[in-house]
Design a protein around this motif. Sequence first.
Motif, mmCIF file in Angstrom:
data_model
loop_
_atom_site.group_PDB
_atom_site.id
_atom_site.type_symbol
_atom_site.label_atom_id
_atom_site.label_comp_id
_atom_site.label_asym_id
_atom_site.label_seq_id
_atom_site.Cartn_x
_atom_site.Cartn_y
_atom_site.Cartn_z
ATOM 1 N N GLU A 203 52.646 19.142 16.845
ATOM 2 C CA GLU A 203 51.746 19.622 17.559
ATOM 3 C C GLU A 203 51.346 18.614 18.547
ATOM 4 O OE1 GLU A 203 48.963 18.561 14.670
ATOM 5 O OE2 GLU A 203 49.427 20.500 13.363
ATOM 6 N N SER A 204 52.485 17.297 19.052
ATOM 7 C CA SER A 204 52.883 16.947 20.539
ATOM 8 C C SER A 204 53.374 16.412 20.800
ATOM 9 C CB SER A 204 51.849 15.237 20.137
ATOM 10 O OG SER A 204 52.312 14.492 19.187
ATOM 11 N N LEU A 205 53.978 16.321 21.729
ATOM 12 C CA LEU A 205 55.380 15.754 23.208
ATOM 13 C C LEU A 205 54.463 14.699 23.891
ATOM 14 C CD1 LEU A 205 57.794 16.450 23.818
ATOM 15 C CD2 LEU A 205 56.921 17.907 25.066
ATOM 16 N N PHE A 206 55.384 13.950 23.735
ATOM 17 C CA PHE A 206 55.477 12.803 24.776
ATOM 18 C C PHE A 206 56.819 12.805 25.604
ATOM 19 C CE2 PHE A 206 51.920 11.224 21.777
ATOM 20 C CZ PHE A 206 51.281 11.164 22.349
ATOM 21 N N ILE A 207 56.069 12.079 27.324
ATOM 22 C CA ILE A 207 57.398 12.331 28.223
ATOM 23 C C ILE A 207 56.752 10.915 28.742
ATOM 24 C CG2 ILE A 207 57.898 13.164 30.178
ATOM 25 C CD1 ILE A 207 58.198 15.815 28.228
ATOM 26 N N ASP A 208 57.989 10.265 28.712
ATOM 27 C CA ASP A 208 58.096 9.182 28.711
ATOM 28 C C ASP A 208 58.725 8.638 30.804
ATOM 29 O OD1 ASP A 208 57.836 5.840 29.697
ATOM 30 O OD2 ASP A 208 58.804 5.237 27.504
ATOM 31 N N GLU A 209 57.763 8.575 31.484
ATOM 32 C CA GLU A 209 58.416 7.642 32.393
ATOM 33 C C GLU A 209 59.374 8.911 33.321
ATOM 34 O OE1 GLU A 209 57.638 6.404 35.537
ATOM 35 O OE2 GLU A 209 55.843 5.840 34.406
ATOM 36 N N GLY A 210 60.296 8.909 34.855
ATOM 37 C CA GLY A 210 61.309 9.710 35.087
ATOM 38 C C GLY A 210 60.574 10.402 36.641
ATOM 39 N N PHE A 211 59.193 10.706 36.001
ATOM 40 C CA PHE A 211 58.746 11.515 37.198
ATOM 41 C C PHE A 211 58.525 10.687 38.651
ATOM 42 C CE2 PHE A 211 55.948 12.571 33.294
ATOM 43 C CZ PHE A 211 56.134 13.889 34.076
ATOM 44 N N GLY A 212 58.769 9.114 38.538
ATOM 45 C CA GLY A 212 58.810 8.746 39.906
ATOM 46 C C GLY A 212 60.066 8.927 40.959
ATOM 47 N N THR A 213 60.764 9.206 40.309
ATOM 48 C CA THR A 213 62.074 9.973 40.821
ATOM 49 C C THR A 213 61.598 11.461 41.301
ATOM 50 O OG1 THR A 213 63.081 10.503 39.223
ATOM 51 C CG2 THR A 213 63.482 8.912 39.355
ATOM 52 N N LEU A 214 61.179 12.140 41.246
ATOM 53 C CA LEU A 214 60.756 13.468 42.052
ATOM 54 C C LEU A 214 60.359 13.095 43.462
ATOM 55 C CD1 LEU A 214 59.319 15.245 38.237
ATOM 56 C CD2 LEU A 214 61.837 14.886 39.235
ATOM 57 N N ASP A 215 60.187 14.270 44.273
ATOM 58 C CA ASP A 215 59.542 14.825 45.299
ATOM 59 C C ASP A 215 58.201 14.853 44.879
ATOM 60 O OD1 ASP A 215 60.415 17.765 45.249
ATOM 61 O OD2 ASP A 215 61.806 16.609 45.807
ATOM 62 N N GLN A 216 57.575 15.524 46.180
ATOM 63 C CA GLN A 216 56.340 16.195 45.449
ATOM 64 C C GLN A 216 56.128 17.645 44.679
ATOM 65 O OE1 GLN A 216 53.819 14.691 45.761
ATOM 66 N NE2 GLN A 216 51.928 15.891 44.536
ATOM 67 N N GLU A 217 57.566 18.020 45.496
ATOM 68 C CA GLU A 217 57.208 19.463 45.237
ATOM 69 C C GLU A 217 57.725 19.641 43.482
ATOM 70 O OE1 GLU A 217 60.353 23.713 46.489
ATOM 71 O OE2 GLU A 217 59.930 21.914 47.251
#
Length: 150
Positions: A83-97
Amino acid sequence: FANFAQGLTLKNLLVFTNQRLLNLSDRYLLDKPSDEGQLRVIDGYQGNCERAVGTLSGGETFLLSLALALSLSDMASKNVALESLFIDEGFGTLDQETLEVAMTTLEKMQSESQKTVGVISHVEALKERINVQIKLAKNAQGYSQIVIVE
């Protein structure tokens, strides 16, 4: 028998992952491991050349990791209710698109599957997109207090 079963599971995982990747980017597909045991990536922007996943940038690796995580969730939820999924970090490596594509994919997954998707991040752009947030605020004694922002 164990190797055969693992091979079938990997084959299914790659099918699910490549379906997820098509929603994230039209550039990459994952392929079975090389002789060294490493997964390979097929790069559609480079004439479908095959290369090691270790050659990908941080943002590209994040997209493949996200597709793999979502695919593992797809496979596991066939037998067990997740019922749940957690994503921990990694978003800081992404460009805006790419960040936009990743967030749109997670929002779509949450609305279609009725799963709760939790994102653990410090990226400001995510804070603007996420309606309900759980923040930890350190108090004067050095302890953290949970603050829910809606």
